[in-house]
Design an enzyme around this catalytic site. Structure first.
Site, mmCIF file in Angstrom:
data_model
loop_
_atom_site.group_PDB
_atom_site.id
_atom_site.type_symbol
_atom_site.label_atom_id
_atom_site.label_comp_id
_atom_site.label_asym_id
_atom_site.label_seq_id
_atom_site.Cartn_x
_atom_site.Cartn_y
_atom_site.Cartn_z
ATOM 1 N N LYS A 84 0.816 -1.204 0.000
ATOM 2 C CA LYS A 84 0.000 0.000 0.000
ATOM 3 C C LYS A 84 0.868 1.281 0.000
ATOM 4 O O LYS A 84 2.077 1.205 0.213
ATOM 5 C CB LYS A 84 -0.937 -0.009 1.220
ATOM 6 C CG LYS A 84 -1.955 -1.152 1.176
ATOM 7 C CD LYS A 84 -2.779 -1.131 -0.112
ATOM 8 C CE LYS A 84 -4.108 -1.859 -0.011
ATOM 9 N NZ LYS A 84 -4.014 -3.327 -0.069
HETATM 10 C C1 LIG Z 1 -5.352 -4.127 0.593
HETATM 11 C C2 LIG Z 1 -6.819 -3.954 0.631
HETATM 12 C C3 LIG Z 1 -7.599 -4.401 1.696
HETATM 13 C C4 LIG Z 1 -7.098 -5.308 2.783
HETATM 14 O O1 LIG Z 1 -5.984 -4.945 3.402
HETATM 15 P P1 LIG Z 1 -5.011 -6.021 4.109
HETATM 16 O O2 LIG Z 1 -4.234 -5.108 5.004
HETATM 17 O O3 LIG Z 1 -4.168 -6.640 3.054
HETATM 18 O O4 LIG Z 1 -5.845 -6.973 4.841
HETATM 19 C C5 LIG Z 1 -8.948 -4.109 1.699
HETATM 20 N N1 LIG Z 1 -9.511 -3.415 0.706
HETATM 21 C C6 LIG Z 1 -8.806 -2.993 -0.339
HETATM 22 C C7 LIG Z 1 -9.486 -2.222 -1.410
HETATM 23 C C8 LIG Z 1 -7.439 -3.262 -0.428
HETATM 24 O O5 LIG Z 1 -6.752 -2.871 -1.506
#
Ligand SMILES: *Cc1c(COP(=O)(O)O)cnc(C)c1O
Length: 398
Positions: A186
């Site tokens: 992210k």
């Molecule tokens: C990455 C992501 C998540 C979940 O995040 P994690 O930390 O990997 O559990 C949820 N929603 C979206 C749109 C994402 O891109």
């Protein structure tokens, strides 16, 4: 997008503070911590940056979504409206508490279509969960109006759009609750982690207790704390939070780089006849994590996506065929392939998506390519990429 690309000294220093004290847990051990409370510090910084009263860190973005739902009183059999284009975490977080994911079409914003949302509302609907995919947002104004009209909660999944804004408010802060992910890929990362922001004191208190086995966090003796309601463990570790303490200070620098590179790419692609861009709702500012555009039809989009890969241009996604981000390949959901038995409510109430008509979504996704914007690129690399992409797309459109 990924903040790991510029991982450096700041992150190491923050982690070293934690290693030096040896207190890897966010709660307790007051005397041993050398004054370091990394999770708390990151919560304060996040709430501040996102103009929200409260922030709660969790072990992941998926955990954040689940905890947000629970904190607002959502449970078994309640319906949560979510888009056909998102990450699987959306329905996982809903199913985790026995609630029912209700898939709804997207529009040219590549997020929830407000008119499709309206049609999906039943007397069981509790939440509208827009997902701000690939750096840009849903039409939050229209969705909020629907929420007010039908007395529903607005829960923003801003995991892919941290730092963007709508109507002058940071994404995540516009709805009743907003969620972020700090997983490894992210815009800013903790390695693993996530967060909820809200202005609602009660939701925040619920999230604080629920994510730590129901601990009420009153007093200084964890063992003596009481448990006003059932909880679970969705805690973040102090080590992960430490990485985030460094990264959040760098968020605005990362966003600046993303915007610069996005703009270079877009300025080139704009000149190609046949390319149009994803719609950004009025009043919205992207976080520029991806550049998403439409080509004239599905066939040429598929072909051009392949050609981009063959030309060595990495990081371009054709979500229409993607296993993880689009409803077409979610047969594990459609056929409820769970390891153990799911709650009765889910078996009874989940719609039969083998028969669903999401042709409106297909109409847009079939023509969409999204290009990841990497903050580790140099400007020269971006310019070369822009020229190469333009060339490949032009020849594909012939
Ligand atoms: C990455 C992501 C998540 C979940 O995040 P994690 O930390 O990997 O559990 C949820 N929603 C979206 C749109 C994402 O891109």
């Amino acid at each position: 997008m990924p903040g790991f690309e510029l991982f450096g000294e700041q992150e190491k220093e923050q982690v070293q503070d934690v290693l030096d004290s040896g207190v890897l847990m966010r709660y307790g051990f007051d005397g041993m911590r050398n004054g370091h409370w990394k999770a708390r510090e990151l919560e304060t910084a996040l709430a501040d940056r996102m103009q929200a009263k409260y922030a709660q860190l969790l072990s992941s973005g998926t955990a954040a979504l689940t905890v947000a739902l629970v904190s607002a009183g959502v449970g078994a059999g309640d319906e949560v409206i979510m888009p056909t284009f998102t990450f699987v975490a959306s329905f996982e977080s809903i199913l985790a508490i026995g609630a029912i994911p209700v898939l709804v079409d997207i529009d040219d914003t590549l997020t929830l279509s407000p008119s499709a949302v309206k049609k999906a509302i039943t007397d069981r609907t509790k939440v509208i969960m827009p997902v701000h995919m690939c750096g840009s947002m849903a039409d939050l104004g229209a969705l909020k109006q629907i929420c007010e009209q039908y007395d529903l909660l607005l829960l923003e999944d801003a995991c892919q759009a941290i730092g963007g804004s709508y109507d002058g408010k940071p994404l995540g802060s516009y709805g009743d609750l907003g969620c972020f992910s700090f997983d490894y890929v992210k815009t800013i990362t903790c390695g693993e982690g996530g967060a909820i922001i809200t202005n609602n004191k009660e939701y925040h208190l619920h999230a604080d207790h629920y994510s730590d086995h129901g601990h009420d966090h009153i007093g200084k003796d964890r063992g003596a704390e009481s448990h006003p309601f059932l909880g679970y463990n969705y805690r973040i570790s102090e080590l992960n939070a430490a990485v985030g303490c460094a990264q959040i200070k760098r968020l605005d620098d990362f966003l600046k780089i993303q915007k610069e590179y996005y703009t270079i790419l877009q300025d080139h692609l704009k000149q190609v006849e046949g390319i149009t861009f994803r719609k950004v709702p009025e009043g919205g500012v992207e976080n520029y994590a991806f550049l998403s555009f439409f080509l004239p039809n599905k066939e040429c989009t598929k072909k051009i996506h392949e050609a981009l890969g063959a030309a060595g241009i990495d990081g371009c996604f054709y979500w229409y065929d993607n296993n993880w981000h689009y409803y077409r390949k979610w047969e594990h959901l459609t056929h409820l392939k769970s390891l153990g038995k799911l709650p009765e409510e889910v078996h009874h109430r989940l719609l039969d998506y083998t028969k669903a008509d999401f042709s409106e979504s297909d109409k847009w996704m079939g023509r969409t390519i999204s290009c990841l914007i990497k903050i580790g690129w140099t400007k020269t690399q971006v310019e070369e990429r822009a020229l190469k992409m333009t060339e490949v797309i032009l020849s594909g459109l012939k």
